[in-house]
Write an enzyme that holds these catalytic residues in place. Structure first.
Site, mmCIF file in Angstrom:
data_model
loop_
_atom_site.group_PDB
_atom_site.id
_atom_site.type_symbol
_atom_site.label_atom_id
_atom_site.label_comp_id
_atom_site.label_asym_id
_atom_site.label_seq_id
_atom_site.Cartn_x
_atom_site.Cartn_y
_atom_site.Cartn_z
ATOM 1 N N ARG A 148 0.870 -1.176 0.000
ATOM 2 C CA ARG A 148 0.000 0.000 0.000
ATOM 3 C C ARG A 148 0.908 1.227 0.000
ATOM 4 O O ARG A 148 2.060 1.178 0.456
ATOM 5 C CB ARG A 148 -0.891 0.033 1.241
ATOM 6 C CG ARG A 148 -1.831 -1.171 1.388
ATOM 7 C CD ARG A 148 -2.637 -1.055 2.677
ATOM 8 N NE ARG A 148 -3.588 -2.146 2.835
ATOM 9 C CZ ARG A 148 -3.363 -3.248 3.539
ATOM 10 N NH1 ARG A 148 -2.186 -3.404 4.156
ATOM 11 N NH2 ARG A 148 -4.282 -4.190 3.639
ATOM 12 N N LYS A 172 -2.402 -2.292 7.831
ATOM 13 C CA LYS A 172 -3.591 -1.790 8.516
ATOM 14 C C LYS A 172 -3.722 -2.436 9.895
ATOM 15 O O LYS A 172 -3.471 -3.631 10.055
ATOM 16 C CB LYS A 172 -4.842 -2.080 7.684
ATOM 17 C CG LYS A 172 -4.991 -1.199 6.453
ATOM 18 C CD LYS A 172 -6.312 -1.458 5.765
ATOM 19 C CE LYS A 172 -6.510 -0.521 4.575
ATOM 20 N NZ LYS A 172 -7.799 -0.771 3.892
ATOM 21 N N HIS A 241 -2.014 2.292 -6.307
ATOM 22 C CA HIS A 241 -2.653 1.087 -5.779
ATOM 23 C C HIS A 241 -2.858 0.036 -6.875
ATOM 24 O O HIS A 241 -3.009 -1.151 -6.577
ATOM 25 C CB HIS A 241 -3.995 1.453 -5.132
ATOM 26 C CG HIS A 241 -4.394 0.528 -4.020
ATOM 27 N ND1 HIS A 241 -3.698 0.470 -2.828
ATOM 28 C CD2 HIS A 241 -5.402 -0.384 -3.922
ATOM 29 C CE1 HIS A 241 -4.276 -0.430 -2.041
ATOM 30 N NE2 HIS A 241 -5.299 -0.972 -2.684
ATOM 31 N N ARG A 244 -0.427 -2.696 -6.658
ATOM 32 C CA ARG A 244 -0.783 -3.714 -5.654
ATOM 33 C C ARG A 244 -1.783 -4.711 -6.239
ATOM 34 O O ARG A 244 -1.647 -5.925 -6.064
ATOM 35 C CB ARG A 244 -1.343 -3.021 -4.416
ATOM 36 C CG ARG A 244 -1.836 -3.967 -3.308
ATOM 37 C CD ARG A 244 -2.195 -3.129 -2.081
ATOM 38 N NE ARG A 244 -3.057 -3.832 -1.147
ATOM 39 C CZ ARG A 244 -2.630 -4.612 -0.159
ATOM 40 N NH1 ARG A 244 -1.334 -4.828 -0.009
ATOM 41 N NH2 ARG A 244 -3.481 -5.186 0.670
ATOM 42 N N HIS A 267 -4.416 -9.182 4.051
ATOM 43 C CA HIS A 267 -5.875 -9.165 4.160
ATOM 44 C C HIS A 267 -6.312 -10.009 5.356
ATOM 45 O O HIS A 267 -5.852 -11.135 5.523
ATOM 46 C CB HIS A 267 -6.532 -9.738 2.901
ATOM 47 C CG HIS A 267 -6.463 -8.832 1.721
ATOM 48 N ND1 HIS A 267 -6.627 -9.275 0.418
ATOM 49 C CD2 HIS A 267 -6.252 -7.486 1.629
ATOM 50 C CE1 HIS A 267 -6.512 -8.248 -0.407
ATOM 51 N NE2 HIS A 267 -6.283 -7.165 0.298
ATOM 52 N N TYR A 276 -9.512 -11.007 -6.664
ATOM 53 C CA TYR A 276 -8.484 -11.069 -7.703
ATOM 54 C C TYR A 276 -8.628 -12.306 -8.584
ATOM 55 O O TYR A 276 -8.158 -12.313 -9.718
ATOM 56 C CB TYR A 276 -7.088 -11.016 -7.070
ATOM 57 C CG TYR A 276 -6.827 -9.705 -6.388
ATOM 58 C CD1 TYR A 276 -6.692 -8.527 -7.116
ATOM 59 C CD2 TYR A 276 -6.756 -9.623 -5.000
ATOM 60 C CE1 TYR A 276 -6.481 -7.314 -6.493
ATOM 61 C CE2 TYR A 276 -6.544 -8.415 -4.357
ATOM 62 C CZ TYR A 276 -6.409 -7.263 -5.112
ATOM 63 O OH TYR A 276 -6.214 -6.064 -4.483
#
Length: 301
Positions: A148, A172, A241, A244, A267, A276
């Site tokens: 990110r 995150k 992004h 990514r 994730h 994806y």
């Protein structure tokens, strides 16, 4: 109190009292500031805001600003947090934003680049210039690790293990993960560490890997700005992004298993990673249609 003054206090409250991540604090503060600027333009006093006024604002964001559902959902989250803060300040008697319903944002398939497009994008960087060499190392690493933009800007030197070709990344929720990076990223990063970074930093102790022309840590905005310039030069339309997204899609297309890609991306939910696989399916369908147009629906051209 000025708008900037109120937003600064709100940001501090989110960071120190609500204990939110810095990225969430910035997002909520930006949503609140946009709302205050709109109130100023419409000549509406903050103390007199009602749910109806908030709805009018969101309609304006949707129709005039062309904000998508995801942006509106983020705005509402920010306004709810801001409303709670205003209640504690005594500016609002109750949080009018608490009644707002967040739209269910449709999950559009992320845009990805082909391997050729990634190469065209990265090869457009002028590596004869010091900052160009830095940019090549930076964007190679972002693509090679699926970082990110916030993770790239906060990456520190001590978390880069060149011999093992591994990064330690804080994503995150401050979740830590280890990510391997490729030979191309290693080579460009080594050149950057050997020549450019020492010249930019000088005798100062700077923890972050990527620095600007003043030798200071690059901000997310600084990385975004450099990428926009690269986009214009290369003719490849994308966002930071997108690298990514491309990283994840290319891994899955190459045979990587979904759980491994989930770990590499950081994730928490496998369903987030599964999107994806749909991107890859779409690319296969589009490729098939391009080369075999007669085999489309109903067998018609």
């Amino acid at each position: 109190m000025t708008i900037d003054g109120l937003i600064s206090q709100f940001y501090t409250d989110l960071l120190t009292v609500e204990r939110l991540s810095d990225l969430s604090c910035q997002t909520y503060a930006e949503s609140a500031k946009l709302f205050l600027l709109w109130l100023q333009k419409e000549e509406v006093k903050l103390a007199l805001v009602t749910k109806k006024i908030l709805v009018h604002y969101l309609i304006w964001r949707r129709t005039e600003e062309k904000s998508d559902e995801l942006t509106i959902a983020k705005d509402i989250s920010g306004l709810r947090a801001f409303g709670s803060y205003l209640v504690r300040l005594g500016i609002w008697k109750e949080n009018a934003a608490a009644e707002l319903d967040r739209p269910k944002a449709s999950r559009a398939l992320p845009r990805v680049l082909s391997l050729q497009q990634v190469e065209s994008l990265l090869s457009a960087i002028d590596v004869t210039k010091p900052l160009g060499l830095r940019d090549r190392a930076m964007f190679e690493l972002i693509y090679s690790c699926g970082l990110r933009i916030s993770e790239a800007s906060s990456l520190v030197v001590e978390h880069v293990h060149m011999s093992e070709r591994l990064l330690i990344v804080h994503g995150k929720g401050d979740k830590e993960r280890m990510i391997p990076f490729g030979e191309a990223a290693r080579d460009w990063l080594q050149k950057y560490f050997d020549t450019v970074r020492p010249a930019l930093v000088g005798s100062r102790a700077v923890a972050e890997v990527f620095v600007n022309f003043r030798g200071e840590p690059m901000s997310r905005k600084g990385i975004w700005k450099r990428f926009k310039e690269l986009e214009a030069i290369s003719g490849v339309h994308a966002k930071v992004h997108t690298l990514r997204h491309s990283f994840a899609t290319h891994l899955l297309a190459g045979g990587a298993d979904l759980r491994s890609v989930q770990e590499l991306l950081g994730h928490s939910d496998l369903a987030t990673t599964q999107i994806y696989t749909h991107v890859d399916d779409r690319q296969l369908r589009e490729g098939h249609h391009a080369y075999f147009p007669g085999h489309g629906k109903g067998g018609k051209k």
